[in-house]
Scaffold this motif. Structure first.
Motif: not given
Length: 1511
Positions: A749-775
């Protein structure tokens, strides 16, 4: 021979007297035999190959087109004419004496030929491309040979009545039909059903295809979709398959050689007496001695320590074996070209002789002109074919190397992988493969240059005799001078690279820490630092340019000095030697030929040396060991999912074992926790299961598929959804279930385009916890049998951790039926797992269920005591133990709270477009605006620009003068034909020739030195504007612009302005002037030429416009499509273990292939369009040559030999210059874009001024009262409000805590106080001053902040505390003491001058935080803002900071933005924010009593009353 032929055709075959008359003609017999048989012979040798598709092809024929029908009809008509001729012969034969044999054989040959043509037309229908190149060549040849009989028949018909009417008519019909066929075969014949395919695929003889693209590129900027697809054989897959096959055999051979070498060495070792009677000890000594120098050599290559001997020498062999056809063809074309280069000077000689000789026949002149034209034409066709082949070779070599490196990266063992960092490997791909590509373009110069040099010298010797040696001596002497200049400029370059690196380092630090600079108002200090470095850099740059000017000066003097030396020596040696036009101008054209190979050879050799280094690096990388996963078995064993049998694994083959003798049996469907202290081998155990380690003994048996969650999440640069699906099919229901279980819904809900949001290289626009949950979600979605989870809960905060355990990992989670191996530090989950494995120093010390282990009182119980005590301290926090400091774990919201939410806010307005976080970088399209050139010239200074141009004009005026003088000198030979040549006349000629030449060089020197000064001025001005503007733009600019893009402006674009543009401008000017002067000289010789210039220049201009626009787009596409190759590679290398664990190597290989094909496609098109252009331009050049020769022939009587020589020899040189001018124009256009890009960033809107008219009173703020009056703020004008009208008063010296969930607007509050965000309404008043009315620096210097992330800059520790040197050393030490750093700093050898490395890497995180505290203490402002740093501060540091703040800032107003409630329980009041509004604002005790938001938060954190929280 000739007698037989004469009998064959019944007339004379050859008689020289036919030619020595004004209306020369060839004998009929010669026309009937040689001129007929040459084209037919060519055709019959090559035609059978064209029939192959008929025999081989399984495909069905393509349909009949109009073009095909026309061709067949014309060919049939031709056959009928041949039949008619044969019939005629039989009819005449019966009437009179027998006819000569030729009358029967020729028509019969023609009948057979036309039949074959019909067949070939039909056979080509099996092919995709239905045009036949061989037929096209045959028509051309046949028509050329037919011209001679054509004109002689016409001439005879005009002189007397026609004797043989039927044959006369048949010949012209036949010739006409051939002409039609020639024209028709110029169109490409495409069957309707293959149209789609052929539209995309380039035909082998793309006559009409490049046109279409060049026109398209002229009309609109080309997109990647407009470019032709590659042919199957040019695709990476096809090339790489062949290459890999060859590589395997070559490597096998090389390995065999290596074994032989090793065996030989071993034999020497074991058998010391074999062939030498030394004692064992001595021979051992010798071995040791032998070994050491070898090792040294290897080490020189920039590697440390002894390297193992590798199979070598196979790379070049593989390349030759893969691309031998290309190499052979290009050798053939190059040979023809090199031969023809020397034909032109000989023809020039004949032409001059013709003009000087009164007796000669006019037709000879025309013949020479035609021959000149033909040599020029064939030469340019061969050269273009050769270039095309070389470039194709280059891109194919690069492609196969990149593909090989990529494939190697996927299969490489971890030991080999350790040898090279990701950066080095990407370098192999970008730099080394590129080197091979560049080398492929020159490789043939290795034999061609020496060949050309030898031939030139031979021909020159024929002209001038031994005095040539004088000229060559001058050339050879210039080589060391040049070498010296090159060496000198190289040292300057190296020094400058250092400056550049230093400047870039500071720049990227400034950009990464821009927020700190703004909050502390430190921009001026850093601007000064950058400008100091820049000044040094420019000083070196201008010296470099001076050196360059001198070397250009030497290079320009060269041709003139060479001719001066040769001619002077020639005339002085012997007075009988008279310089006539033939000698002088032939010699000058030969010297011109000689210049190119002389200049090329050293370049090629140095390039060869570099390529050799690359070869060694590539061979080492590609020849390294592959991953050996033989120790991982997949046998079905009932009742066990993973079985370790005495498994011992190490990271390197002979290293220490990281896990020892592990014997474990993990049942299917069980949840096993692996625990142990830091460094006990938990992660190694996981790596061993994944097959990433070297097996020493034992094995591991794994049944079923694996999914792996690494400790540091690896996120691809793709959409969030793609990251979770990871190449699997989408199953919507399951996908939703996974997202829900992994707690990703709130984030979506926070991300601008939901699950279609493009994630920058190395997951730059996610916080550490979000990256871990995506993983984690990726693993869960993959639905594997066995889950290997390496501490996935460490990066998320406690309540999220509990949620994940419950819904995913635990006994009731999504994965309850799967086998789960969980490495963890979190003790709270241990009671719920089936089995616990305790590791100590790589071995299993005990395992069993939680209760069993507790009862055992072993290592596990100690572990519990160690960690448990800490956990009780901070019940709501996790502890990390990922080999980092034991510290409290960053709370989820931490980084994302400000960033991702802010971005979400920014982007929400473009919900549809907002899928991308960052706007795409504008690729400049279309023509570069003229104003850019003017802007650059303005920066250079108009006065400079004018004088530089004048210098060039002077140079070329002198150049024309030199040449005219030479032509007058050579005419002396006619004037003093039979007299002795007067000595003073001779000396005058030599002297003036020398003086004019010198003048030319001096003008050039003047112009280049001036342009060096001017260019430096431009560089300085532009960098200064860019830098000062970037430091003054508002924060929001940095949030939406990736740092890389800004850094690029400072690196690449400034480099272009510094070095490339001045060079391009100079080359362009000198080419332009050279062409003007050449045309001027030809017009002086033959004034009519001026008329021809006009249409030629119009044609040239159009070709230029067309080409430049297309080429520019293609170059842009090339660079745009190249970067994904490297970034995809970098990504793959960093996520190797994940890719291998999931077994997705094939998918990534495929993706790499398609990325590369797209790049190949654009490079390929670029090459083709370059050749398209070059052929048309060289045609213009050839026309200039023809017309200058033709006009000389026409006005024969009126001209001297000297002036003709001058005119034609200049024309011969013009082709190359014309080509060069286009290259330069295109390059200048490509580079001037840099000015545009830099200019774009000097125009970005600035933030408010740093200092305004209204200054605050001295000592403001004295009380520290803050009032918010209905304050509203938004991040960007088009977004919603973040703070929705806040009103509150904070009294002086009050301590206020600010709390709220992620995204409530806590951090926005600090941004507002510092005016990082400007108000959208309302105001903030500090001590009766409205902060919006004063300058930013006045405001920011009087507030202090301790920021969330401690940012330090490179430089001394002192500079980090006090960049403006405004405090004394005592004050600084005092501040350090209060920040508890004094003892640490005193122990450092340099004390306050201790150098801080980039980003403060050489201090621990806690120390960095304390340095930030020291900054605040030093500032001692009345208002302190504490953005609480939860990231990695351990409890101890946290305590220190809190106590200092309580004691030191007792009389200040302190605002604490809290993420942990403990820290603010003792503050006077607490402000609770929710969605940008204040919901509660009172003392903590009161708030705890009220059942509101705050008390709920406190309950979560386990706080019941204000007392329990003292740490």
């Amino acid at each position: 021979m000739s007698a037989a032929l004469e009998e064959f055709c019944g007339s004379i075959f050859w008689n020289a007297s036919y030619l020595s008359r004004p209306d020369a003609d060839l004998p009929v017999c010669f026309q009937q035999t040689v001129l007929v048989w040459v084209p037919l012979g060519f055709f019959w040798i090559l035609a059978p190959w064209q029939l192959l598709p008929m025999c081989k092809s399984r495909a069905k024929k393509s349909s009949v087109t109009k073009l095909y029908i026309i061709k067949q009809v014309l060919a049939t008509l031709l056959m009928l004419t041949a039949v008619a001729e044969l019939a005629l012969a039989f009819v005449e034969d019966t009437e009179q004496d027998p006819l000569p044999a030729v009358q029967y054989t020729n028509p019969s040959l023609y009948i057979a030929t036309w039949l074959l043509v019909l067949l070939i037309h039909d056979a080509r229908r099996f092919c995709l491309c239905r045009d036949s190149g061989i037929l096209f060549c045959f028509w051309t040849l046949s028509l050329l040979c037919g011209i001679l009989p054509f004109q002689s028949l016409l001439r005879r018909a005009l002189q007397a009545p026609i004797s043989d009417v039927p044959r006369f008519v048949l010949f012209f019909i036949s010739y006409g039909l051939q002409l039609l066929l020639f024209l028709v075969s110029g169109f490409s014949d495409i069957a309707p059903e293959t149209k789609e395919i052929t539209k995309k695929v380039r035909g082998p003889r793309g006559i009409s295809l490049p046109h279409s693209m060049v026109f398209k590129g002229y009309r609109k900027p080309l997109e990647i979709e407009d470019i032709w697809e590659l042919k199957g054989k040019d695709k990476i897959q096809a090339i790489y398959t062949v290459w890999e096959k060859n590589m395997k055999t070559a490597v096998r051979k090389a390995q065999a050689e290596l074994e032989k070498r090793k065996r030989k060495k071993r034999r020497q070792k074991t058998d010391p007496d074999h062939g030498n009677n030394m004692s064992k000890a001595q021979s051992q000594d010798i071995l040791v001695l032998e070994k050491q120098p070898k090792r040294k050599k290897k080490g020189d290559k920039g590697d440390s320590g002894p390297r193992k001997d590798l199979p070598r020498g196979w790379l070049v062999k593989t390349l030759c074996k893969t691309f031998w056809q290309n190499l052979l063809l290009s050798v053939a074309f190059k040979l023809v070209h090199d031969g023809l280069v020397f034909v032109s000077p000989q023809l020039l000689k004949l032409l001059i002789a013709f003009v000087s000789d009164e007796e000669s026949f006019a037709w000879q002149g025309y013949l020479y002109t035609i021959l000149l034209f033909l040599t020029a034409l064939i030469q340019s066709l061969c050269l273009q074919q050769y270039f095309s082949l070389c470039f194709q070779l280059g891109i194919k070599v690069r492609a196969s190397l990149i593909a090989a490196i990529y494939k190697k990266a996927l299969t490489m063992s971890s030991a080999t992988r350790k040898e090279s960092t990701v950066g080095e490997t990407v370098n192999l791909m970008s730099a080394d493969a590129q080197r091979f590509m560049d080398m492929a373009n020159f490789i043939h110069q290795l034999w061609s240059s020496p060949l050309q040099i030898i031939l030139s010298i031979v021909f020159l010797w024929g002209e001038l005799g031994p005095s040539v040696l004088a000229g060559i001596a001058v050339m050879v002497l210039l080589i060391p001078i040049n070498a010296f200049l090159v060496a000198k400029s190289k040292t300057i370059q190296v020094r400058n690279m250092k400056n550049k690196d230093e400047r870039m380092k500071i720049m990227s630090e400034i950009l990464n820490g821009i927020k700190i600079l703004k909050l502390f108002a430190w921009e001026p200090s850093f601007e000064k630092r950058v400008n100091e470095i820049r000044a040094r850099e420019l000083k070196d740059l201008v010296n470099f340019s001076y050196l360059q000017s001198i070397s250009i000066f030497v290079f320009m003097c060269a041709p003139f000095l060479v001719s001066l030396a040769s001619f002077a020596v020639y005339v002085l040696v012997d007075e009988n030697n008279i310089l006539d036009a033939q000698k002088a101008f032939t010699a000058i054209s030969l010297f011109n030929v000689l210049r190119f190979p002389m200049a090329m050879l050293p370049l090629v050799l140095s390039s060869l040396v570099q390529t050799n280094v690359s070869t060694v690096r590539l061979e080492r990388y590609l020849g390294g060991d592959d991953l050996d996963s033989s120790a991982i078995h997949h046998n079905p064993i009932a009742g066990s999912a993973v079985l370790f049998s005495e498994a011992t694994f190490a990271w390197e083959q002979d290293g220490n074992a990281a896990i020892r003798d592990v014997t474990l049996d993990i049942a299917p469907g069980s949840l096993v926790a692996v625990v142990g202290a830091v460094g006990s081998g938990k992660s190694s155990l996981v790596s061993a299961m994944l097959g990433e380690m070297e097996n020493i003994k034992g094995h591991i048996n794994i049944q079923g598929s694996l999914a792996y969650v690494p400790q540091q999440a690896w996120i691809q640069n793709a959409t969030l959804k793609d990251n979770i699906l990871f190449g699997s099919e989408l199953d919507e229901a399951r996908y939703q279930q996974v997202i829900k279980a992994c707690a990703l819904l709130p984030d979506l809900e926070l991300l601008p385009a939901g699950d279609q949001t493009e994630i920058g290289e190395k997951g730059i626009n996610l916080s550490g916890g979000q990256k871990q949950r995506v993983s984690l979600a990726r693993a869960v979605y993959s639905n594997a049998d066995i889950y290997v989870l390496d501490d996935p809960l460490s990066a998320v905060d406690a309540h999220v951790g509990k949620y994940l355990f419950k819904h995913v990992l635990g006994p009731k989670g999504l994965l309850q039926k799967k086998t789960r191996i969980l490495v963890t530090h979190s003790i709270s989950f241990l009671p719920q797992v089936d089995n616990i494995v305790v590791l100590v120093a790589g071995a299993v010390s005990e395992h069993g269920s939680y209760s069993t282990l507790l009862a055992n009182r072993g290592a596990f119980a100690q572990f519990l005591n160690l960690y448990g005590s800490q956990e009780e301290d901070a019940s709501d926090k996790n502890t990390t133990g990922t080999g980092n400091t034991m510290g409290l774990l960053q709370l989820e919201g931490l980084k994302s709270s400000t960033n991702s939410w802010k971005k979400a806010q920014e982007e929400s307005h473009k919900k549809l477009k907002g899928e991308q976080l960052i706007e795409k970088e504008a690729v400049e399209t279309g023509k570069v605006k003229f104003s850019m050139y003017l802007r650059y010239l303005h920066a250079v200074g108009l006065c400079y620009s004018f004088w530089v141009a004048m210098g060039y004009v002077g140079q070329y005026a002198a150049f024309v003068g030199t040449n005219l003088w030479l032509s007058a000198w050579t005419d002396d030979a006619e004037r003093y034909l039979n007299q002795t040549y007067p000595v003073e006349q001779r000396d005058l000629r030599i002297g003036v020739f020398g003086a004019l030449g010198l003048l030319q060089a001096l003008f050039l020197l003047f112009a280049t030195l001036l342009s060096a000064r001017g260019a430096m001025r431009a560089s300085r001005v532009m960098h200064q504007q860019l830098l000062s503007n970037i430091l003054r733009v508002p924060m929001s600019f940095f949030d939406t612009t990736p740092t890389g893009r800004i850094v690029n402006r400072f690196a690449k674009d400034i480099f272009t302005i510094d070095e490339t543009i001045p060079m391009s401008f100079r080359s362009w000017l000198s080419c332009f002037m050279a062409i003007i002067s050449t045309l001027l000289m030809i017009s002086l010789a033959t004034p009519f030429f001026a008329l021809i210039i006009i249409p030629l220049s119009i044609f040239y201009y159009f070709v230029l416009r067309f080409y430049v626009s297309t080429s520019r787009q293609l170059r842009r596409l090339d660079s745009v499509t190249r970067s994904p190759i490297y970034s995809h590679f970098g990504e793959t290398v960093s996520g190797l273990s994940v890719i291998r664990a999931y077994g997705h190597q094939q998918r990534f290989l495929k993706q790499n292939e398609s990325t590369m094909d797209i790049n190949q496609k654009s490079v390929h098109s670029w090459i083709v369009s370059n050749r398209w252009l070059a052929i048309r331009l060289e045609f213009v050049g050839s026309l200039v040559v023809v017309f200058s020769a033709l006009l000389a022939v026409i006005s024969k009587g009126t001209l001297e030999g000297g002036i003709v020589g001058l005119s034609v020899s200049s024309a011969l040189n013009v082709t190359q210059t014309l080509n060069w001018l286009v290259r330069m124009s295109s390059e200048l256009e490509t580079n001037i874009v840099a000015v545009e890009r830099v200019h774009e960033y000097t125009k970005v809107k600035n933030e408010a001024p740093w200092v305004t008219e209204k200054r605050p009173p001295r000592g403001w703020p004295s009380k520290g009262e803050i009032q918010f009056v209905d304050y509203k703020v938004r991040y960007r004008p088009e977004l919603e409000l973040v703070l929705q009208g806040i009103s509150c008063n904070i009294a002086g010296t009050e301590k206020v805590g600010v709390v709220g969930r992620t995204g409530a607007g806590k951090s926005s509050l600090t941004n507002c106080l510092f005016r990082v965000l400007e108000a959208a309404g309302g105001s903030i008043i500090i001590d009766d001053v409205d902060i919006a009315t004063i300058g930013l620096h006045d405001l920011r210097q009087n507030l202090t902040i301790i920021p969330q992330d401690p940012v330090l800059f490179t430089g001394t520790l002192r500079m980090n505390l006090d960049p403006f040197d405004q405090y004394t050393d005592e004050e600084v030490w005092k501040a350090l003491e209060l920040a508890h750093l004094k003892t640490y700093v005193q122990d450092l050898p340099e004390g306050l001058l201790h150098l801080v490395s980039e980003g403060g890497e050489n201090l621990s995180v806690g120390q960095r935080q304390l340095v930030c505290l020291a900054r605040a203490v030093l500032r001692k402002a009345k208002i302190l803002i504490l953005d609480e740093a939860t990231a990695a501060v351990d409890l101890e540091t946290d305590n220190l900071i809190q106590t200092t703040i309580r004691s030191k800032f007792a009389d200040c107003t302190v605002l604490t933005i809290a993420h942990r409630l403990h820290t603010i329980m003792d503050s006077n009041r607490v402000m609770v924010l929710q969605a940008g509004r204040i919901v509660e604002y009172d003392s903590p005790e009161e708030l705890l009593k009220k059942q509101g938001t705050f008390s709920a938060m406190a309950k979560d954190a386990g706080i019941v009353n204000t007392e329990t929280t003292t740490l």
